[in-house]
Design a protein around this motif. Sequence first.
Motif, PDB file in Angstrom:
ATOM      1  N   ALA A   1       0.768  -1.090  -0.060  1.00 27.57           N
ATOM      2  CA  ALA A   1      -0.024  -0.120  -0.146  1.00 27.57           C
ATOM      3  C   ALA A   1       0.939   1.340   0.081  1.00 27.57           C
ATOM      4  N   TYR A   2       2.056   1.306   0.854  1.00 27.61           N
ATOM      5  CA  TYR A   2       2.935   2.260   0.765  1.00 27.61           C
ATOM      6  C   TYR A   2       3.729   2.556  -0.541  1.00 27.61           C
ATOM      7  N   ALA A   3       3.879   1.503  -1.327  1.00 25.18           N
ATOM      8  CA  ALA A   3       4.429   1.531  -2.651  1.00 25.18           C
ATOM      9  C   ALA A   3       3.453   2.229  -3.709  1.00 25.18           C
ATOM     10  N   PHE A   4       2.193   1.659  -3.459  1.00 21.13           N
ATOM     11  CA  PHE A   4       1.059   2.268  -4.267  1.00 21.13           C
ATOM     12  C   PHE A   4       0.964   3.923  -4.131  1.00 21.13           C
ATOM     13  N   ILE A   5       0.981   4.291  -2.725  1.00 17.87           N
ATOM     14  CA  ILE A   5       0.535   5.791  -2.593  1.00 17.87           C
ATOM     15  C   ILE A   5       1.889   6.482  -2.893  1.00 17.87           C
ATOM     16  N   LYS A   6       3.199   6.063  -2.837  1.00 19.93           N
ATOM     17  CA  LYS A   6       4.277   6.655  -3.305  1.00 19.93           C
ATOM     18  C   LYS A   6       4.384   6.833  -4.760  1.00 19.93           C
ATOM     19  N   VAL A   7       3.940   5.868  -5.545  1.00 21.77           N
ATOM     20  CA  VAL A   7       3.863   6.197  -6.999  1.00 21.77           C
ATOM     21  C   VAL A   7       2.857   6.963  -7.400  1.00 21.77           C
ATOM     22  N   THR A   8       1.643   6.744  -6.896  1.00 19.89           N
ATOM     23  CA  THR A   8       0.277   7.584  -7.105  1.00 19.89           C
ATOM     24  C   THR A   8       0.644   9.052  -6.870  1.00 19.89           C
ATOM     25  N   VAL A   9       1.122   9.484  -5.822  1.00 21.89           N
ATOM     26  CA  VAL A   9       1.510  10.873  -5.374  1.00 21.89           C
ATOM     27  C   VAL A   9       2.528  11.479  -5.841  1.00 21.89           C
ATOM     28  N   THR A  10       3.732  10.686  -6.510  1.00 23.49           N
ATOM     29  CA  THR A  10       4.527  11.129  -7.463  1.00 23.49           C
ATOM     30  C   THR A  10       4.035  11.445  -8.586  1.00 23.49           C
ATOM     31  N   ASN A  11       3.220  10.678  -9.319  1.00 23.97           N
ATOM     32  CA  ASN A  11       2.634  11.028 -10.691  1.00 23.97           C
ATOM     33  C   ASN A  11       1.675  12.288 -10.521  1.00 23.97           C
ATOM     34  N   ASP A  12       1.020  12.374  -9.473  1.00 23.29           N
ATOM     35  CA  ASP A  12       0.003  13.562  -9.132  1.00 23.29           C
ATOM     36  C   ASP A  12      -0.026  14.008  -7.685  1.00 23.29           C
ATOM     37  N   PRO A  13       0.911  14.704  -7.306  1.00 23.17           N
ATOM     38  CA  PRO A  13       0.723  15.326  -6.046  1.00 23.17           C
ATOM     39  C   PRO A  13      -0.562  15.849  -5.411  1.00 23.17           C
ATOM     40  N   THR A  14      -1.444  16.129  -6.190  1.00 21.44           N
ATOM     41  CA  THR A  14      -2.700  16.864  -5.700  1.00 21.44           C
ATOM     42  C   THR A  14      -3.645  15.562  -5.760  1.00 21.44           C
ATOM     43  N   VAL A  15      -3.432  14.418  -5.729  1.00 21.05           N
ATOM     44  CA  VAL A  15      -4.499  13.424  -5.858  1.00 21.05           C
ATOM     45  C   VAL A  15      -5.251  13.411  -4.352  1.00 21.05           C
ATOM     46  N   ASP A  16      -6.504  13.029  -4.694  1.00 19.08           N
ATOM     47  CA  ASP A  16      -7.440  13.041  -3.275  1.00 19.08           C
ATOM     48  C   ASP A  16      -7.296  11.411  -3.101  1.00 19.08           C
ATOM     49  N   LEU A  17      -6.261  11.073  -2.343  1.00 14.06           N
ATOM     50  CA  LEU A  17      -5.948   9.824  -1.927  1.00 14.06           C
ATOM     51  C   LEU A  17      -6.530   9.478  -0.463  1.00 14.06           C
ATOM     52  N   ARG A  18      -7.283   8.311  -0.314  1.00 17.78           N
ATOM     53  CA  ARG A  18      -7.614   7.955   1.159  1.00 17.78           C
ATOM     54  C   ARG A  18      -7.327   6.525   1.524  1.00 17.78           C
ATOM     55  N   VAL A  19      -7.361   6.192   2.640  1.00 11.89           N
ATOM     56  CA  VAL A  19      -7.065   4.836   2.991  1.00 11.89           C
ATOM     57  C   VAL A  19      -8.147   4.175   3.673  1.00 11.89           C
ATOM     58  N   VAL A  20      -8.577   2.911   3.198  1.00  9.80           N
ATOM     59  CA  VAL A  20      -9.358   2.108   4.055  1.00  9.80           C
ATOM     60  C   VAL A  20      -8.934   0.839   4.490  1.00  9.80           C
ATOM     61  N   ILE A  21      -8.885   0.741   5.903  1.00  9.11           N
ATOM     62  CA  ILE A  21      -8.331  -0.356   6.627  1.00  9.11           C
ATOM     63  C   ILE A  21      -9.410  -1.401   6.448  1.00  9.11           C
ATOM     64  N   ASN A  22      -9.288  -2.540   6.024  1.00  5.62           N
ATOM     65  CA  ASN A  22     -10.028  -3.878   5.818  1.00  5.62           C
ATOM     66  C   ASN A  22      -9.772  -4.945   6.837  1.00  5.62           C
ATOM     67  N   ALA A  23     -10.705  -5.696   7.169  1.00  2.67           N
ATOM     68  CA  ALA A  23     -10.477  -6.928   8.209  1.00  2.67           C
ATOM     69  C   ALA A  23      -9.770  -6.562   9.422  1.00  2.67           C
ATOM     70  N   ALA A  24     -10.201  -5.328  10.102  1.00  2.00           N
ATOM     71  CA  ALA A  24      -9.425  -5.256  11.293  1.00  2.00           C
ATOM     72  C   ALA A  24     -10.107  -6.189  12.255  1.00  2.00           C
ATOM     73  N   ASP A  25      -9.469  -6.399  13.328  1.00  2.00           N
ATOM     74  CA  ASP A  25      -9.937  -7.315  14.771  1.00  2.00           C
ATOM     75  C   ASP A  25     -10.715  -6.312  15.271  1.00  2.00           C
ATOM     76  N   SER A  26     -10.547  -4.969  15.583  1.00  2.00           N
ATOM     77  CA  SER A  26     -11.407  -4.025  16.220  1.00  2.00           C
ATOM     78  C   SER A  26     -11.132  -2.477  15.647  1.00  2.00           C
ATOM     79  N   ARG A  27     -11.941  -1.376  16.056  1.00  2.00           N
ATOM     80  CA  ARG A  27     -11.591  -0.313  15.345  1.00  2.00           C
ATOM     81  C   ARG A  27     -10.434   0.035  15.921  1.00  2.00           C
ATOM     82  N   GLY A  28      -9.868  -0.238  17.095  1.00  2.00           N
ATOM     83  CA  GLY A  28      -8.868   0.232  17.802  1.00  2.00           C
ATOM     84  C   GLY A  28      -7.293  -0.303  16.853  1.00  2.00           C
TER      85      GLY A  28
END
Length: 265
Positions: free
Chosen positions: A171-198
């Motif tokens: 995910a970090y690698a994807f974010i790095k490439v995406t923001v390098t190509n477009d520094p203004t991108v509206d990029l957000r993170v979704v955490i899936n399959a978490a054992d709890s919200r914490g």
Amino acid sequence: MVPSDDPTPAGAPPKLLKGRNLIAVASGKGGVGKTWFAVTLCHALSRAGEKVLLFDADLGLANVDIQIGLMPQRDLGGVLAGRLSLAQARVRYEEGRFDIIAGRSGSGNLAQLPSNRLGALGTELIDLGRSYDSVVMDMGAGLDRTVRLLSGRAGTVLVVATAEPTSLTDAYAFIKVTVTNDPTVDLRVVINAADSRGEGQRTYDTLRKACGNFLKVEPPLAGIIRRDRKVIESIRTQTPIMIRYPGADAARDVEAIAEHLRETR
């Protein structure tokens, strides 16, 4: 010299036309629940009153139709062969109350489309998307050319990750490439399959800190989806969780993400 109205600096790649209502659902690696999330997000948005289109952009490994038990008579293969327009390739998924442009599962050659053909496909999708409130693109996993070009058309990019170290690294690698190509991108993170919200918050914080330290960006959190056995059961029965278990924790978590997107886009 006649001054140009184009603000793009000389020698820089031209900016891609974006669709503000296009949402790319991406991930650094497979197996994080990306397609399940894309389908469920469409269902949640439609239940909130939106007109929604799901575009299966995982060229070559498309499986949206398989997850929901749909056997479409038309798909993206007809578009790429020149037999159909994108609008003609749409099928209605009545149970979810949204439209789908299905991919072509098992056709690996689709991922080898020339860049100009992918560009034209992105432009056609933006044009078609003007008749929808939201267009959700289920992207292929990873960082290949198809993912980069099509996700670059989205007004919002959602990166799905889990607590697994390999998921966070990719995910970090994807974010790095995406923001390098477009520094203004509206990029957000979704955490899936978490054992709890914490636990989900801690997973997100790990990714956020890595991005802040090394990329100088901190993508915001779009939401946390809790681990839920009903997700596996709904996938096994090829029935969306919003239909089979609408009150499940994971279903309610995706509804919260849908509401977040509706309020902040």
